[in-house]
Design a protein around this motif. Structure first.
Motif, short mmCIF file in Angstrom:
data_model
loop_
_atom_site.label_atom_id
_atom_site.label_comp_id
_atom_site.label_asym_id
_atom_site.label_seq_id
_atom_site.Cartn_x
_atom_site.Cartn_y
_atom_site.Cartn_z
N GLU A 73 -6.35 0.04 6.68
CA GLU A 73 -6.98 0.14 5.36
C GLU A 73 -6.64 1.45 4.67
OE1 GLU A 73 -11.32 -1.10 3.47
OE2 GLU A 73 -11.12 -0.70 5.61
N THR A 74 -6.43 2.48 5.47
CA THR A 74 -5.87 3.75 4.98
C THR A 74 -4.68 4.09 5.85
OG1 THR A 74 -7.32 5.05 6.44
CG2 THR A 74 -8.13 4.56 4.21
N PRO B 279 0.80 -1.22 0.00
CA PRO B 279 0.00 0.00 0.00
C PRO B 279 0.84 1.27 0.00
CG PRO B 279 0.08 -0.92 2.20
CD PRO B 279 0.81 -1.89 1.32
N THR C 131 5.28 -0.03 5.86
CA THR C 131 4.94 -1.41 5.51
C THR C 131 5.95 -2.43 6.01
OG1 THR C 131 6.08 -1.07 3.41
CG2 THR C 131 3.70 -0.70 3.43
N THR D 18 3.16 4.25 -1.29
CA THR D 18 3.29 4.96 -2.56
C THR D 18 4.59 5.76 -2.66
OG1 THR D 18 2.04 6.84 -1.66
CG2 THR D 18 0.80 5.15 -2.86
#
Length: 761
Positions: A317-318, A177, A323, A179
């Motif tokens: 989830e947000t 997830p 990570t 970026t």
């Protein structure tokens, strides 16, 4: 081979039906005190939580679960995650190559729209119970992540109007997830294959690198009772079809067991966990926070399991940018609380380095991979693999702020040794790794014109490049001093011992100016700085000590300058400042720093959430609230510098306090009671027979006895400070002269009101 299992399943009003388990039983006797206090700290919800920032959370160090609003008005989401489920592509840095990966969520779709919730996260049983009310009826439920089976069990009982309520599973794409700094050639993993076997549904997720995981589930229905069981099995490398077979078999094994037996085993572990220590303070909001953080720490990590990542075992989830495992501060400060709270069963730092030392050379730049040098780049995965990254080379354009990560982590290992006096920690983990970690820095030390040893350009974490960087110098100095301690402990010698002594003798002093210790040579702190990297010598390394009058001025000046501008601070800045203030006998400031953070105040772009999670830049982090727990412990007991200090920094706003079995350096267990602003008694039990210097804080003359009331020898070394020659397994009780206390813990009276954590109104 990596292989673990995880499961989803059930609750307690239809005990004996095979779809539920017995309701909690209250214990009897003196142990009721701990149970009452922990149950009182339960989080409560009277409003539907929106996401991970305010929802209930469950875990067992591997499988993590969060519960909150579903995508539609008539659904509830149960997000599942696992601390070992990650990618396996080392061609990229760890945040992508070894990224934690999303799994998916179970959704309870209801007949009516949700109109209300009444939920309780019972810490004592590590169980979420409650009711979801809808426009058509209600569903009662109970949920837990089974401690030893890595199984999440959910039992539901719908009313007549909600009999159509049903579970489904939604898989999520197996891609990082994150970026930021995404590699141009990065691609996610393939979509999974779905199927069923013997009435068990499954989702089989392959990894491009090989292996993968399977999520499998099945629901049992008896009358109006339902029990959902699901397992996650992850294997790398491994044949994925075999992984699916194992997951389906795990579901069958869980559903074949008596739910009462499963839950009895689960609750027993948690009850033993909480009874290892106790802390009570008048601010019940802080007291509840303390117990919640112990619960969270035990949810997040265990000795022998994955080290503490920024997410713990949960998936945000947000806000899921972090990570992997961050070793430049986060792991170290998140796990400080385990020693003082007497929870070494959570020491995943020591076990991680014991199990995965072999991966430390991967973080060393190729030109220095000589077999005698270790480093630790961040982030890494839970096995200390950094992917396509090494630490930088000091004095060059590649320099980074990673150089000190490994020695700082070794300080956590040292704390575990000091709190247990277990020489195996030194022999098997600390000493062999620290030798090679110090060797890394020794490649770059050079003699300056002043005859001192200097460091070339490095980077002080999150602030500035500097020569003779204070952060690095403090870790080199601590590392060399500790290696010499290791030689004494192990009664051995080392060919480089003379070099360690030389470094200690000749290493340049920390750069100073009128503001105190600087970031590095020619680099004063000129603006707000959230990271206390230039102050490790003060805390946690304790190179300088408030007990020494000659150290006080520089400690005070540096601390006051750092705390003056808090514009760019983070949550952990307040926690660290609280602990530092406690070290310098400033209890009112220590409490102010703590309560400002725990009060939910927005700090720059960060805050602690209603469920005690932590948001920073929109991302989930676990470290700051856990670090604040150490701030509470530092008010109650300190043990640096070979002195055990009892109630060294308790605010006058806390007239009472009670602690039991808090662990101190030297392998001492400390019980104590404070009432009306005075320490009533102190009891210290020695596990290892180490020398005991006790700063008991009792005013006036004292009696020192064993537990049977027989007088013990002692020597007063300063007002309120005594030496007691305690042997292994011996206990001393210290009380005001002529008093005869009955030592025992208590839940001290409350000062002010305290609403529960969660969303109670």
């Amino acid at each position: 081979m990596i292989g673990t299992a995880a499961a989803v399943g059930a609750a307690g009003w239809l005990a004996g039906s095979g779809t539920a388990w017995a309701a909690p039983e209250r214990s009897g006797g003196a142990e009721d005190l701990t149970e009452r206090m922990v149950r009182a700290a339960a989080l409560r919800w009277r409003r539907m939580p929106g996401d991970w920032k305010d929802g209930p959370f469950l875990a067992n160090g591997l499988l993590g679960v969060q519960v909150y609003r579903g995508a539609t008005p008539n659904s509830v989401k149960v997000m599942v995650s696992h601390g070992q489920v990650q990618d396996q592509r080392p061609q990229w840095r760890a945040p992508y190559g070894f990224s934690r990966l999303p799994i998916g969520h179970f959704d309870l779709t209801l007949a009516g729209e949700v109109t209300g919730v009444d939920w309780t996260l019972d810490l004592w049983d590590a169980e979420l119970r409650g009711t979801v009310t809808t426009t058509r009826g209600s569903v009662r439920f109970s949920m837990l992540v089974h401690n030893t089976r890595t199984a999440l069990l959910i039992s539901t009982r719908p009313s007549a109007g909600e009999r159509a309520a049903a579970w489904s599973f939604t898989w999520m794409p197996a891609a990082s997830p994150r970026t930021k700094d995404k590699p141009a050639d990065y691609t996610g993993n393939p979509d999974p294959r779905t199927g069923s076997a013997r009435d068990t549904g499954y989702v089989e997720q392959p990894l491009i690198a090989g292996g993968g995981w399977t999520t499998a589930w099945r629901e049992r229905r008896v009358g109006t009772g339902r029990l959902l069981a699901a397992h996650i099995v992850y294997r790398y490398p491994g044949d994925l079809s075999r992984t699916t077979e194992l997951a389906v078999a795990e579901v069958a094994r869980t559903l074949s067991a008596d739910p009462d037996d499963l839950v009895r085993e689960h609750r027993a572990w948690w009850h033993r966990f909480y009874r290892r220590s106790l802390l009570s303070v008048p601010d019940k909001r802080i007291q509840d926070f303390y117990w919640i953080q112990l619960y969270k720490a035990a949810c997040a990590t265990r000795a022998g399991g994955p080290s503490m990542s920024e997410w713990g075992p949960w998936y945000p989830e947000t806000g899921g940018s972090w990570t992997a495992v961050w070793w430049n501060l986060n792991v170290q400060i998140a796990t400080w609380l385990i020693q003082g709270s007497n929870h070494l069963e959570l020491d995943s730092v020591t076990s991680t380095f014991k199990d995965f030392e072999k991966n430390l050379p991967l973080s060393v730049p190729p030109e220095y991979q000589d077999g005698q040098t270790y480093a630790l780049a961040h982030p890494s995965d839970w096995m200390l693999r950094p992917g396509a990254k090494t630490v930088g080379i000091p004095g060059t354009a590649t320099k980074t702020d990673n150089n000190g990560n490994l020695i700082w982590a070794m300080h956590n290992v040292w704390l575990s040794y000091r709190h247990t006096m277990d020489t195996r920690i030194v022999r098997d983990v600390l000493y062999p790794i620290l030798v090679k970690a110090v060797n890394f820095y020794d490649h770059f030390l050079y003699e300056g014109a002043d005859g001192k040893l200097h460091l070339p350009l490095t980077r002080s974490p999150e602030w500035a490049d500097a020569e003779d960087c204070t952060y690095d110098l403090s870790l080199v100095r601590w590392g060399c001093a500790t290696l010499l301690d290791c030689l004494r402990i192990l009664r051995t010698d080392h060919p480089r011992a003379a070099r360690w002594r030389e470094i200690l003798k000749r290493l340049v002093d920390y750069p100073r100016d009128a503001t105190g210790v600087m970031i590095g040579s020619g680099k004063p702190l000129t603006e707000s700085h959230r990271h206390f990297s230039h102050m490790l010598w003060l805390y946690p390394l304790h190179e300088l000590d408030w007990d020494r009058p000659g150290d006080r001025d520089i400690m005070r000046t540096t601390f006051d300058h750092w705390t003056k501008d808090r514009a760019l601070w983070a949550g952990y800045s307040y926690a660290a400042a609280s602990s530092m203030a406690s070290r310098m006998e400033r209890p009112e400031e220590a409490l102010d720093f703590l309560t400002y953070f725990t009060g939910g105040n927005v700090i720059n772009n960060a805050w602690m959430t209603p469920n005690t999670m932590y948001v920073e830049g929109g991302n989930l982090g676990t470290e700051s609230p856990l670090t604040a727990t150490q701030s509470v412990l530092d008010m109650a007991v300190q043990s640096h510098g070979d002195v055990v200090r009892v109630f060294p920094s308790v605010s006058r706003r806390w007239p009472d306090a009670s602690v039991a079995s808090l662990r101190a350096q030297g392998a001492f267990l400390v019980d104590a009671d404070r009432s009306d602003g005075r320490t009533r008694w102190v009891r210290v039990h020695s596990e290892a027979g180490a020398p005991l210097v006790l700063d008991h804080g009792i005013r006036g003359a004292v009696d020192v006895t064993d537990e049977r009331g027989r007088r013990l020898r002692y020597r007063e070394t300063a007002p309120g400070r005594i030496e007691i020659p305690l042997g292994r397994a011996e206990t001393a009780v210290v009380a005001p002269r002529g008093t005869h206390p009955d030592p025992g813990p208590r839940d001290v009276p409350a000062v002010g009101d305290a609403k529960p954590w969660g969303l109670p109104d």
